[in-house]
Design a protein around this motif. Sequence first.
Motif, mmCIF file in Angstrom:
data_model
loop_
_atom_site.group_PDB
_atom_site.id
_atom_site.type_symbol
_atom_site.label_atom_id
_atom_site.label_comp_id
_atom_site.label_asym_id
_atom_site.label_seq_id
_atom_site.Cartn_x
_atom_site.Cartn_y
_atom_site.Cartn_z
ATOM 1 N N GLU A 22 0.985 -1.206 0.057
ATOM 2 C CA GLU A 22 -0.375 -0.212 0.364
ATOM 3 C C GLU A 22 0.722 1.275 0.071
ATOM 4 O O GLU A 22 0.313 1.905 -0.510
ATOM 5 C CB GLU A 22 -1.087 -0.173 1.436
ATOM 6 C CG GLU A 22 -2.089 -1.139 1.347
ATOM 7 C CD GLU A 22 -2.876 -1.128 -0.267
ATOM 8 O OE1 GLU A 22 -3.636 0.146 -0.827
ATOM 9 O OE2 GLU A 22 -2.838 -1.951 -1.325
ATOM 10 N N ARG A 26 1.393 4.532 -3.330
ATOM 11 C CA ARG A 26 0.892 5.416 -3.050
ATOM 12 C C ARG A 26 2.252 6.287 -3.374
ATOM 13 O O ARG A 26 2.595 7.517 -3.872
ATOM 14 C CB ARG A 26 0.588 6.128 -1.374
ATOM 15 C CG ARG A 26 -0.475 5.200 -1.206
ATOM 16 C CD ARG A 26 -1.723 6.587 -1.922
ATOM 17 N NE ARG A 26 -2.489 5.207 -1.437
ATOM 18 C CZ ARG A 26 -3.358 6.721 -2.343
ATOM 19 N NH1 ARG A 26 -4.002 7.821 -2.391
ATOM 20 N NH2 ARG A 26 -4.921 6.018 -2.414
ATOM 21 N N ALA A 67 -0.387 8.339 5.572
ATOM 22 C CA ALA A 67 -1.874 8.386 5.927
ATOM 23 C C ALA A 67 -2.703 8.234 5.392
ATOM 24 O O ALA A 67 -3.349 7.823 5.519
ATOM 25 C CB ALA A 67 -2.042 9.903 6.773
ATOM 26 N N ALA A 68 -1.513 8.659 4.112
ATOM 27 C CA ALA A 68 -2.911 8.394 2.806
ATOM 28 C C ALA A 68 -3.030 7.105 2.267
ATOM 29 O O ALA A 68 -3.859 6.182 2.194
ATOM 30 C CB ALA A 68 -2.583 9.069 1.836
ATOM 31 N N PHE A 70 -2.732 4.399 4.499
ATOM 32 C CA PHE A 70 -2.952 4.075 5.187
ATOM 33 C C PHE A 70 -4.680 3.620 5.355
ATOM 34 O O PHE A 70 -5.658 2.679 4.968
ATOM 35 C CB PHE A 70 -2.442 4.387 7.408
ATOM 36 C CG PHE A 70 -3.720 3.404 7.886
ATOM 37 C CD1 PHE A 70 -3.088 2.251 9.015
ATOM 38 C CD2 PHE A 70 -5.213 4.012 8.689
ATOM 39 C CE1 PHE A 70 -4.067 1.912 9.621
ATOM 40 C CE2 PHE A 70 -5.110 3.134 9.643
ATOM 41 C CZ PHE A 70 -4.849 2.256 10.106
ATOM 42 N N ASP A 71 -5.474 5.231 4.525
ATOM 43 C CA ASP A 71 -6.952 5.074 4.820
ATOM 44 C C ASP A 71 -7.499 4.321 3.575
ATOM 45 O O ASP A 71 -8.518 4.300 3.198
ATOM 46 C CB ASP A 71 -7.028 6.739 4.505
ATOM 47 C CG ASP A 71 -6.709 7.265 6.128
ATOM 48 O OD1 ASP A 71 -6.710 6.700 7.099
ATOM 49 O OD2 ASP A 71 -6.708 8.774 5.768
ATOM 50 N N ALA A 72 -6.052 4.564 2.643
ATOM 51 C CA ALA A 72 -6.759 3.762 1.091
ATOM 52 C C ALA A 72 -6.182 2.269 1.390
ATOM 53 O O ALA A 72 -7.107 1.484 -0.016
ATOM 54 C CB ALA A 72 -5.947 4.450 0.382
ATOM 55 N N TRP A 75 -8.826 -2.587 3.868
ATOM 56 C CA TRP A 75 -8.882 -3.318 5.243
ATOM 57 C C TRP A 75 -10.112 -4.719 5.446
ATOM 58 O O TRP A 75 -11.422 -4.067 4.336
ATOM 59 C CB TRP A 75 -9.187 -2.420 6.487
ATOM 60 C CG TRP A 75 -8.260 -1.052 7.189
ATOM 61 C CD1 TRP A 75 -8.069 -0.272 6.286
ATOM 62 C CD2 TRP A 75 -6.872 -1.757 7.233
ATOM 63 N NE1 TRP A 75 -7.329 0.313 6.201
ATOM 64 C CE2 TRP A 75 -6.187 -1.004 6.973
ATOM 65 C CE3 TRP A 75 -6.363 -2.956 8.069
ATOM 66 C CZ2 TRP A 75 -4.953 -0.634 7.805
ATOM 67 C CZ3 TRP A 75 -5.147 -2.782 8.768
ATOM 68 C CH2 TRP A 75 -4.179 -1.706 8.071
ATOM 69 N N ARG A 80 -12.973 -2.443 13.806
ATOM 70 C CA ARG A 80 -13.047 -2.142 15.093
ATOM 71 C C ARG A 80 -14.051 -2.498 16.413
ATOM 72 O O ARG A 80 -14.388 -2.542 17.363
ATOM 73 C CB ARG A 80 -13.677 -0.588 14.724
ATOM 74 C CG ARG A 80 -12.664 -0.077 14.534
ATOM 75 C CD ARG A 80 -13.335 1.602 13.606
ATOM 76 N NE ARG A 80 -12.523 2.461 12.907
ATOM 77 C CZ ARG A 80 -12.259 3.848 12.702
ATOM 78 N NH1 ARG A 80 -12.250 4.476 13.632
ATOM 79 N NH2 ARG A 80 -11.472 4.554 11.934
ATOM 80 N N ARG A 106 -0.706 3.230 14.029
ATOM 81 C CA ARG A 106 -2.121 3.233 13.874
ATOM 82 C C ARG A 106 -3.878 2.679 14.416
ATOM 83 O O ARG A 106 -4.291 3.417 14.088
ATOM 84 C CB ARG A 106 -2.408 4.198 11.881
ATOM 85 C CG ARG A 106 -1.124 4.700 11.885
ATOM 86 C CD ARG A 106 -1.192 5.537 10.564
ATOM 87 N NE ARG A 106 -0.338 6.432 10.078
ATOM 88 C CZ ARG A 106 -0.459 7.448 10.386
ATOM 89 N NH1 ARG A 106 -1.970 8.304 9.962
ATOM 90 N NH2 ARG A 106 0.144 8.456 10.119
ATOM 91 N N ASP A 109 -5.605 3.910 17.272
ATOM 92 C CA ASP A 109 -6.779 4.889 17.131
ATOM 93 C C ASP A 109 -7.932 3.792 16.255
ATOM 94 O O ASP A 109 -9.402 4.350 17.251
ATOM 95 C CB ASP A 109 -6.218 5.419 16.135
ATOM 96 C CG ASP A 109 -5.618 6.696 16.890
ATOM 97 O OD1 ASP A 109 -5.232 7.042 17.580
ATOM 98 O OD2 ASP A 109 -4.807 7.260 15.811
ATOM 99 N N TRP A 110 -7.735 2.615 15.928
ATOM 100 C CA TRP A 110 -8.837 1.658 16.289
ATOM 101 C C TRP A 110 -9.897 1.340 17.210
ATOM 102 O O TRP A 110 -10.423 -0.125 16.805
ATOM 103 C CB TRP A 110 -9.228 0.347 14.732
ATOM 104 C CG TRP A 110 -8.866 1.162 13.692
ATOM 105 C CD1 TRP A 110 -9.166 2.717 13.294
ATOM 106 C CD2 TRP A 110 -9.026 0.401 12.316
ATOM 107 N NE1 TRP A 110 -8.507 3.389 11.818
ATOM 108 C CE2 TRP A 110 -8.779 1.882 11.023
ATOM 109 C CE3 TRP A 110 -9.262 -0.284 12.008
ATOM 110 C CZ2 TRP A 110 -9.127 1.820 9.880
ATOM 111 C CZ3 TRP A 110 -8.873 -0.360 10.226
ATOM 112 C CH2 TRP A 110 -9.153 0.864 10.076
#
Length: 219
Positions: A22, A26, A67-68, A70-72, A75, A80, A106, A109-110
């Motif tokens: 990932e 990016r 961050a980009a 991870f978010d994209a 999953w 969660r 990261r 945070d979940w």
Amino acid sequence: MTALHLFDMDGTLLLRSSASLEIGRRTGHLAAIEEYETAAASGAMDNLAFARSCHPLWQTLTEADIAAAFDAAPWIEGVRDVWADIEARGEHSAVVSMSPLFFVERLLDWGVGSVHATDVAIGAPLDPGLVLTHQSKAVIAAELCEKYAVPPDACVAYGDSLSDIALFQALRNTVAVNGDERIRSLARLSYQGTDLRAAYRLARTLLDGPRSDREDGAT
């Protein structure tokens, strides 16, 4: 009695992908990472060699890049919810991954209880002593069981491939999540699908006893 749930990330929480893939996607390094991933999956490249190969590519990463990626990332569903249920029961959860800590952390945070990963420094040399190996997963499992006073039979591991073999050999309660043939042959139970909640319900039968109904995708 409490319990401990240990989750692999690449290929388990990340569907058919990894943190390295990932990040490479990016940052324009996808072809190189795919080559390294293929070698690692076959056993032709060990963890340290993989980390050394990726380390130069990570040196220009920014927080925005991480961050980009991870978010994209793709999953698995319900992550969660699973960790929230584990916490509500007074149990413990952890992610143990050979991927870079700067990505794996990261997940805190979940709602996961702790993360354990290869600590790759950006802007500094790679420390081989901080690179996790396949065997590291079994060692970390034993350390966490001791820390939380959880007997090994109250520990459940979730994994999918080669890097989880040592862990699955060390523990009695294991669930293959979209696992390859090697890991399915070691697992107590197997789940194929896109929802971690279903794999988790299956895992609970190892801790709480069987249910009368069967989950879709479970074997």
